[in-house]
Design a protein around this motif. Sequence first.
Motif, PDB file in Angstrom:
ATOM      1  N   PRO A  19       0.844  -1.204   0.000  1.00  7.47           N
ATOM      2  CA  PRO A  19       0.000   0.000   0.000  1.00  7.47           C
ATOM      3  C   PRO A  19       0.870   1.241   0.000  1.00  7.47           C
ATOM      4  O   PRO A  19       1.910   1.286   0.658  1.00  7.47           O
ATOM      5  CB  PRO A  19      -0.797  -0.131   1.298  1.00  7.47           C
ATOM      6  N   MET A  20       0.422   2.280  -0.724  1.00  3.72           N
ATOM      7  CA  MET A  20       1.275   3.456  -0.858  1.00  3.72           C
ATOM      8  C   MET A  20       0.537   4.770  -0.605  1.00  3.72           C
ATOM      9  O   MET A  20       0.953   5.575   0.211  1.00  3.72           O
ATOM     10  CB  MET A  20       1.898   3.478  -2.261  1.00  3.72           C
ATOM     11  N   PHE A  21      -0.542   5.023  -1.343  1.00  5.07           N
ATOM     12  CA  PHE A  21      -1.258   6.291  -1.259  1.00  5.07           C
ATOM     13  C   PHE A  21      -2.719   6.040  -0.885  1.00  5.07           C
ATOM     14  O   PHE A  21      -3.277   4.990  -1.204  1.00  5.07           O
ATOM     15  CB  PHE A  21      -1.208   7.017  -2.609  1.00  5.07           C
ATOM     16  N   TYR A  22      -3.337   7.029  -0.221  1.00  4.00           N
ATOM     17  CA  TYR A  22      -4.763   6.881   0.088  1.00  4.00           C
ATOM     18  C   TYR A  22      -5.489   8.217  -0.003  1.00  4.00           C
ATOM     19  O   TYR A  22      -4.893   9.287   0.150  1.00  4.00           O
ATOM     20  CB  TYR A  22      -4.989   6.218   1.450  1.00  4.00           C
ATOM     21  N   LEU A  23      -6.790   8.121  -0.307  1.00  8.51           N
ATOM     22  CA  LEU A  23      -7.681   9.270  -0.391  1.00  8.51           C
ATOM     23  C   LEU A  23      -8.869   9.000   0.524  1.00  8.51           C
ATOM     24  O   LEU A  23      -9.309   7.850   0.662  1.00  8.51           O
ATOM     25  CB  LEU A  23      -8.173   9.497  -1.822  1.00  8.51           C
ATOM     26  N   VAL A  24      -9.409  10.056   1.120  1.00 13.69           N
ATOM     27  CA  VAL A  24     -10.510   9.919   2.079  1.00 13.69           C
ATOM     28  C   VAL A  24     -11.635  10.873   1.720  1.00 13.69           C
ATOM     29  O   VAL A  24     -11.407  12.073   1.531  1.00 13.69           O
ATOM     30  CB  VAL A  24     -10.027  10.237   3.517  1.00 13.69           C
ATOM     31  N   SER A  25     -12.864  10.348   1.621  1.00 15.53           N
ATOM     32  CA  SER A  25     -14.052  11.181   1.426  1.00 15.53           C
ATOM     33  C   SER A  25     -14.995  10.977   2.600  1.00 15.53           C
ATOM     34  O   SER A  25     -15.289   9.830   2.975  1.00 15.53           O
ATOM     35  CB  SER A  25     -14.751  10.817   0.114  1.00 15.53           C
ATOM     36  N   LEU A  26     -15.462  12.073   3.172  1.00 19.68           N
ATOM     37  CA  LEU A  26     -16.313  12.036   4.353  1.00 19.68           C
ATOM     38  C   LEU A  26     -17.679  12.625   4.054  1.00 19.68           C
ATOM     39  O   LEU A  26     -17.782  13.675   3.416  1.00 19.68           O
ATOM     40  CB  LEU A  26     -15.687  12.829   5.497  1.00 19.68           C
ATOM     41  N   GLY A  27     -18.728  11.954   4.543  1.00 23.07           N
ATOM     42  CA  GLY A  27     -20.056  12.523   4.619  1.00 23.07           C
ATOM     43  C   GLY A  27     -20.321  12.823   6.079  1.00 23.07           C
ATOM     44  O   GLY A  27     -20.484  11.906   6.886  1.00 23.07           O
ATOM     45  N   LEU A  28     -20.340  14.103   6.455  1.00 29.50           N
ATOM     46  CA  LEU A  28     -20.312  14.513   7.861  1.00 29.50           C
ATOM     47  C   LEU A  28     -21.660  15.046   8.330  1.00 29.50           C
ATOM     48  O   LEU A  28     -22.127  16.080   7.841  1.00 29.50           O
ATOM     49  CB  LEU A  28     -19.249  15.594   8.055  1.00 29.50           C
ATOM     50  N   GLY A  80      -5.410  13.067  -1.048  1.00 30.33           N
ATOM     51  CA  GLY A  80      -6.606  13.786  -1.467  1.00 30.33           C
ATOM     52  C   GLY A  80      -7.870  13.217  -0.857  1.00 30.33           C
ATOM     53  O   GLY A  80      -7.836  12.356   0.021  1.00 30.33           O
ATOM     54  N   GLY A  81      -9.011  13.724  -1.352  1.00 23.77           N
ATOM     55  CA  GLY A  81     -10.306  13.275  -0.866  1.00 23.77           C
ATOM     56  C   GLY A  81     -11.357  14.348  -1.019  1.00 23.77           C
ATOM     57  O   GLY A  81     -11.224  15.262  -1.841  1.00 23.77           O
ATOM     58  N   ASP A  82     -12.400  14.270  -0.187  1.00 21.08           N
ATOM     59  CA  ASP A  82     -13.511  15.209  -0.281  1.00 21.08           C
ATOM     60  C   ASP A  82     -14.268  15.199   1.034  1.00 21.08           C
ATOM     61  O   ASP A  82     -14.193  14.227   1.812  1.00 21.08           O
ATOM     62  CB  ASP A  82     -14.438  14.796  -1.441  1.00 21.08           C
ATOM     63  N   THR A  83     -14.987  16.272   1.320  1.00 19.87           N
ATOM     64  CA  THR A  83     -15.893  16.318   2.461  1.00 19.87           C
ATOM     65  C   THR A  83     -17.218  16.919   2.013  1.00 19.87           C
ATOM     66  O   THR A  83     -17.237  17.879   1.242  1.00 19.87           O
ATOM     67  CB  THR A  83     -15.330  17.170   3.623  1.00 19.87           C
ATOM     68  N   VAL A  84     -18.324  16.325   2.486  1.00 18.74           N
ATOM     69  CA  VAL A  84     -19.654  16.861   2.213  1.00 18.74           C
ATOM     70  C   VAL A  84     -20.465  16.821   3.499  1.00 18.74           C
ATOM     71  O   VAL A  84     -20.195  16.017   4.390  1.00 18.74           O
ATOM     72  CB  VAL A  84     -20.387  16.067   1.105  1.00 18.74           C
ATOM     73  N   ALA A  85     -21.464  17.690   3.595  1.00 24.07           N
ATOM     74  CA  ALA A  85     -22.353  17.710   4.752  1.00 24.07           C
ATOM     75  C   ALA A  85     -23.484  16.715   4.556  1.00 24.07           C
ATOM     76  O   ALA A  85     -24.042  16.591   3.462  1.00 24.07           O
ATOM     77  CB  ALA A  85     -22.916  19.105   4.956  1.00 24.07           C
ATOM     78  N   GLY A  96     -29.126  16.542   8.840  1.00 25.87           N
ATOM     79  CA  GLY A  96     -29.665  15.947  10.054  1.00 25.87           C
ATOM     80  C   GLY A  96     -28.598  15.269  10.891  1.00 25.87           C
ATOM     81  O   GLY A  96     -27.466  15.722  10.988  1.00 25.87           O
ATOM     82  N   ASP A  97     -28.991  14.131  11.481  1.00 28.17           N
ATOM     83  CA  ASP A  97     -28.118  13.432  12.422  1.00 28.17           C
ATOM     84  C   ASP A  97     -27.246  12.369  11.766  1.00 28.17           C
ATOM     85  O   ASP A  97     -26.589  11.598  12.451  1.00 28.17           O
ATOM     86  CB  ASP A  97     -28.968  12.784  13.531  1.00 28.17           C
ATOM     87  N   GLY A  98     -27.237  12.274  10.470  1.00 24.39           N
ATOM     88  CA  GLY A  98     -26.319  11.306   9.870  1.00 24.39           C
ATOM     89  C   GLY A  98     -27.001  10.385   8.893  1.00 24.39           C
ATOM     90  O   GLY A  98     -28.102  10.686   8.416  1.00 24.39           O
ATOM     91  N   PRO A  99     -26.325   9.292   8.599  1.00 20.61           N
ATOM     92  CA  PRO A  99     -25.154   8.760   9.298  1.00 20.61           C
ATOM     93  C   PRO A  99     -23.843   9.315   8.765  1.00 20.61           C
ATOM     94  O   PRO A  99     -23.773   9.801   7.640  1.00 20.61           O
ATOM     95  CB  PRO A  99     -25.236   7.259   8.992  1.00 20.61           C
ATOM     96  N   LEU A 100     -22.797   9.213   9.593  1.00 20.30           N
ATOM     97  CA  LEU A 100     -21.449   9.497   9.140  1.00 20.30           C
ATOM     98  C   LEU A 100     -21.044   8.427   8.132  1.00 20.30           C
ATOM     99  O   LEU A 100     -21.258   7.232   8.350  1.00 20.30           O
ATOM    100  CB  LEU A 100     -20.487   9.471  10.327  1.00 20.30           C
ATOM    101  N   THR A 101     -20.461   8.839   7.008  1.00 21.00           N
ATOM    102  CA  THR A 101     -19.920   7.880   6.041  1.00 21.00           C
ATOM    103  C   THR A 101     -18.453   8.211   5.786  1.00 21.00           C
ATOM    104  O   THR A 101     -18.072   9.384   5.700  1.00 21.00           O
ATOM    105  CB  THR A 101     -20.680   7.906   4.701  1.00 21.00           C
ATOM    106  N   VAL A 102     -17.651   7.170   5.703  1.00 17.65           N
ATOM    107  CA  VAL A 102     -16.218   7.306   5.472  1.00 17.65           C
ATOM    108  C   VAL A 102     -15.841   6.407   4.305  1.00 17.65           C
ATOM    109  O   VAL A 102     -15.985   5.183   4.386  1.00 17.65           O
ATOM    110  CB  VAL A 102     -15.395   6.898   6.709  1.00 17.65           C
TER     111      VAL A 102
END
Length: 338
Positions: free
Chosen positions: A88-97, A126-131, A134-140
């Motif tokens: 494994p070398m590189f990683y990207l993360v996208s969050l639904g917050l 890299g990655g992304d974040t979005v809202a 309401g109360d969720g759910p959190l997604t990763v």
Amino acid sequence: MKRRDEFGLIRLLTGGQHTPDALADRLVVGNGDDAAVMSGRTGYDWIACCDTMVEHVHFARRTMRPSDIGHKALAANISDIAAMGGTPMFYLVSLGLPASFEEAEIVEMYEGMSRLADTYHMALVGGDTVAIPGDGPLTVTVTVLGEVEAGRALTRAAAKPGDRIFVTGPVGSSGAGLHALLAWGIDELPERWQTIAEAHRLPMPQVTAGRVLGASGVRVALNDVSDGLASEAWEIAEASEAALVLMEGSIPVTDDVVAYATITELHAQDWALYGGEDYQLIGCAPPDEQERLNRAFQDAGISLHWIGYVAEGPADVRIRRISGEEAPLAKKGYNHFQ
């Protein structure tokens, strides 16, 4: 405390990330542009995988701290790279917050990922974040890029009749740990069961084992134990069009899992076969290569357990009981759509 806006939060989460020296020359364009750019190497193939964790489906705050969520989201992808024999070398993360997830918790989640990434000398690119309303759910969602020597990727489709089946370590600990965490909660869990709880919260992918298998030159069919030993055995059986027979008495389970099963009047074998999220590797190799693989694993300081064999016939998975009786093994395990 009010959370930063999207761009401020991204700067906070990624600003302190470290790129290992070994990858610095490979990272042409990192965080801060439209996309990351990495250079490949002659003689190597890229490996790419992606996995999503959703609150209340894959985790709950009752059973995992934010740092655990980050660790596990990355670990699931690293394990897929390990199952291909890669690095494994590189990683990207996208969050639904959701709004209920505080900024400090998000930072802690990234810290959990970062600590695990440092173990394997990986870089966040890299990655992304979005809202999430309401109360969720959190997604990763995590994407991992790795590499393997050209033409040397290990797959599920290489098993042949006569092969022996192995697993790289104990199974069932994560399933037992989840049961304990659900029963007590992470803050009230007795010290006696912290080991199995940690197996669930902080699993360690078997990258070294995958690299040893890949470097051996042995014909190996390989899969990672993410959804349970039975489910992964079925995936190999179907990909290889072969019948796998697991030996009940050879499947490694820790003493802690056996002890916990005893006090709860449940069956350790059920967690071993169907619990999932152990992130060990299950595979098949020719019988005349067993000793060579045993020596290679011993030299690397890691374990290898032989737990069955591959038989003639259509795709099938069976279990041979200690009594000698043979029974079909259900094609079940953790399923995201159950």
